[in-house]
Design a protein around this motif. Structure first.
Motif, PDB file in Angstrom:
ATOM      1  N   ALA A  65      57.237  51.517  28.875  1.00  0.00           N
ATOM      2  CA  ALA A  65      58.061  51.673  30.070  1.00  0.00           C
ATOM      3  C   ALA A  65      58.815  53.001  30.043  1.00  0.00           C
ATOM      4  N   HIS A  66      59.317  53.379  28.876  1.00  0.00           N
ATOM      5  CA  HIS A  66      60.027  54.664  28.765  1.00  0.00           C
ATOM      6  C   HIS A  66      59.125  55.836  29.171  1.00  0.00           C
ATOM      7  N   LYS A  79      54.448  53.604  38.463  1.00  0.00           N
ATOM      8  CA  LYS A  79      54.210  52.156  38.506  1.00  0.00           C
ATOM      9  C   LYS A  79      52.744  51.839  38.244  1.00  0.00           C
ATOM     10  N   SER A  80      51.857  52.599  38.898  1.00  0.00           N
ATOM     11  CA  SER A  80      50.427  52.355  38.762  1.00  0.00           C
ATOM     12  C   SER A  80      49.958  52.586  37.333  1.00  0.00           C
ATOM     13  N   HIS A 120      62.712  43.428  35.489  1.00  0.00           N
ATOM     14  CA  HIS A 120      63.531  43.752  36.653  1.00  0.00           C
ATOM     15  C   HIS A 120      63.550  45.245  36.946  1.00  0.00           C
ATOM     16  N   TRP A 121      63.124  46.063  35.996  1.00  0.00           N
ATOM     17  CA  TRP A 121      62.900  47.486  36.279  1.00  0.00           C
ATOM     18  C   TRP A 121      61.647  47.662  37.110  1.00  0.00           C
ATOM     19  N   ARG A 122      60.591  46.939  36.744  1.00  0.00           N
ATOM     20  CA  ARG A 122      59.330  47.045  37.495  1.00  0.00           C
ATOM     21  C   ARG A 122      59.468  46.437  38.877  1.00  0.00           C
ATOM     22  N   THR A 137      49.102  35.264  40.141  1.00  0.00           N
ATOM     23  CA  THR A 137      48.568  36.447  40.807  1.00  0.00           C
ATOM     24  C   THR A 137      49.676  37.447  41.146  1.00  0.00           C
ATOM     25  N   ARG A 138      50.930  37.022  41.038  1.00  0.00           N
ATOM     26  CA  ARG A 138      52.050  37.904  41.384  1.00  0.00           C
ATOM     27  C   ARG A 138      53.009  38.153  40.217  1.00  0.00           C
ATOM     28  N   HIS A 139      52.831  37.456  39.110  1.00  0.00           N
ATOM     29  CA  HIS A 139      53.785  37.603  38.017  1.00  0.00           C
ATOM     30  C   HIS A 139      53.741  38.999  37.417  1.00  0.00           C
ATOM     31  N   VAL A 140      54.887  39.529  37.098  1.00  0.00           N
ATOM     32  CA  VAL A 140      55.006  40.899  36.606  1.00  0.00           C
ATOM     33  C   VAL A 140      54.130  41.146  35.390  1.00  0.00           C
ATOM     34  N   PHE A 141      53.990  40.182  34.497  1.00  0.00           N
ATOM     35  CA  PHE A 141      53.174  40.342  33.300  1.00  0.00           C
ATOM     36  C   PHE A 141      51.884  39.522  33.342  1.00  0.00           C
TER      37      PHE A 141
END
Length: 501
Positions: A65-66, A79-80, A120-122, A137-141
């Protein structure tokens, strides 16, 4: 080696998601941990993931992420690239089996306990399904692990390279149909191989309402129609690619012709899109950060397990008064059994009834309406009490259903699926596994999938020359839906694919 991961149950997950929703990544940086007193492990055996491995996983994800700007707001490009790299990292580092990864509670634990700041950053101020695991299908991870799992090709030099073929929204078109299509890595990889060979550069030139996304949707709909007749996993890769290219050609041609292009011109345009497989473009390399047999139906399918009435004889069913809708759809076959709905008194508030009393209530409704979807039973019991089905009532009803099954009061099918007991079909132990009836007061999601599939088979046996898509439209009409919308079509097609024989 595969691990069992902690599961954050629904109530604490909902509370944490609400508590964290408006906090920033910086504010959540000190809230992470590798354990939680409300987390549980599934009792199926296996090694529990060590706390040290969870900490190492967090360190890897935060470092990634950094590199994409964390904790500052990321650009669209960041993001991509982060999503692509994270998909590879999660799949390669977690050591989790698909059966375990199908549990949303696991992903809720990662998003709300181990990595709340990154989650919550993403997705700042995220809706619940982004962090709670209610929709993978929508979960961040969770969505990223499944994308990597479905395209992973260990024999390739870059085993995750196919991640670049489709964007997230397009890939979700496949994964959302996972019951019939998107749960097979073999099929998904073949779809991506075909899609990568198509040249869409000039495809929509001169026509409106035509796009690559629209073609993909039509292509997947055609695959759904094909699914009941093909065991995709049993088809050799090159043969499957050839089959899928033929389906893609049909979809491409139909889109152009329906948009008003003359047939002759459409043929030429499609031929240009369908570049020769041998000269197909190579899959784009991943960003540097990421590198760290067709089966025909036997028209004489046995109906021994499909009684039209769990109590009455077939002679009684044959003597029943024909129903007009059934005569309109398929007059050659005997009329459907009328649906017998439970019409008893209220059992009381399911939240206040004891476990045994509520199990008796569930069993009483099942004795009248079974086989019946558990969701209908829950709605009916709640409605009889003058209320609506809420989470706390649903929880009590699910526990009562589990108790009734343990005590052999009822049988449950599909209770191990994604929706647990709420998605199960319930019946008494001595009743048939499938009863084909009129729709009655049921909504489509309250009709057992076996019953829908049985209706498809009966229509096909009565009129074997009718194409499957037309059969599905007739089944839609049979169950009282004059317009066969895409949702209705896909629900019927997926039920047919799940129970093809």
């Amino acid at each position: 080696m595969s691990f069992l991961y902690p599961r954050l149950l629904r109530v604490p997950a909902r509370e944490l998601a609400k508590q964290y929703r408006e906090l920033s990544a910086a504010e959540l940086a000190g809230s992470w941990t590798t354990s939680d007193e409300s987390a549980v492990y599934v009792a199926t055996g296996g090694d529990r993931v060590p706390a040290a491995k969870l900490a190492d996983l967090r360190e890897l994800v935060v470092d990634l992420a950094h590199s994409s700007g964390f904790p500052n707001e990321p650009s669209a490009q960041q993001k991509s690239s982060f999503d692509l790299a994270l998909a590879v990292l999660l799949h390669s580092e977690m050591g989790i089996d698909p059966a375990e990864a199908a549990a949303g509670d696991i992903w809720a634990f990662l998003a709300l306990i181990v990595l709340p700041d990154v989650a919550h950053w993403r997705y700042p101020n995220p809706p619940g399904d982004r962090v709670r695991g209610t929709d993978l299908t929508r979960h961040v991870f969770g969505r990223l692990w499944w994308r990597a799992y479905l395209i992973y090709a260990p024999e390739d030099e870059e085993p995750y390279a196919a991640l670049t073929v489709l964007g997230e929204a397009a890939f979700d078109q496949i994964y959302a149909r996972r019951t019939a299509l998107g749960g097979s890595p073999h099929l998904v990889k073949s779809i991506l191989r075909v899609w990568n060979s198509l040249d869409f550069q000039d495809f929509s030139r001169g026509v409106t309402g035509v796009s690559e996304r629209a073609v993909l949707q039509d292509f997947l709909k055609r695959l759904l129609r094909l699914a009941p007749f093909v065991i995709f996993e049993a088809v050799e890769e090159q043969a499957l690619v050839t089959e899928l290219r033929a389906v893609a050609e049909e979809a491409l041609s139909a889109m152009l012709v329906n948009a008003g292009m003359p047939q002759e011109e459409a043929v030429v345009r499609v031929a240009h899109v369908l570049t020769d497989a041998g000269s197909a473009p190579q899959i784009s390399p991943l960003p540097d950060s990421v590198r760290t047999m067709r089966r025909r139906r036997d028209s004489s399918v046995s109906r021994s397990m499909f009684s039209l009435d769990p109590v009455a004889s077939t002679e009684h069913a044959a003597a029943a008064e024909p129903q007009p809708i059934w005569q309109q759809v398929v007059p050659e076959v005997e009329p459907l059994q009328s649906y017998k709905a439970y019409e008893g008194q209220s059992f009381g508030d399911p939240r206040e009834l004891g476990l045994r009393a509520l199990a008796d209530a569930v069993t009483e409704v099942v004795s009248v309406e079974g086989p019946v979807r558990a969701e209908r039973v829950y709605r009916l019991i709640t409605r009889l009490n003058g209320g609506r089905l809420r989470d706390n009532a649903r929880t009590a009803l699910v526990e009562a259903t589990k108790y009734a099954k343990r005590e052999n009061m009822i049988d449950a099918e599909n209770h191990l699926g994604r929706n647990g007991f709420a998605g199960a079909t319930l019946r008494l132990p001595d009743h048939p596994i499938c009863v084909l009836r009129e729709r009655g007061p049921r909504e489509l999601d309250e009709i057992p999938e076996r019953e829908i599939a049985a209706a498809v088979r009966m229509l096909q046996e009565a009129e074997p020359d009718v194409e499957l898509d037309e059969v599905i439209k007739r089944v839609s009409l049979l169950f009282g839906y004059e317009r066969c919308t895409q949702n209705v079509f896909e629900a019927i097609a997926e039920s047919t694919a799940r129970y093809p024989t």
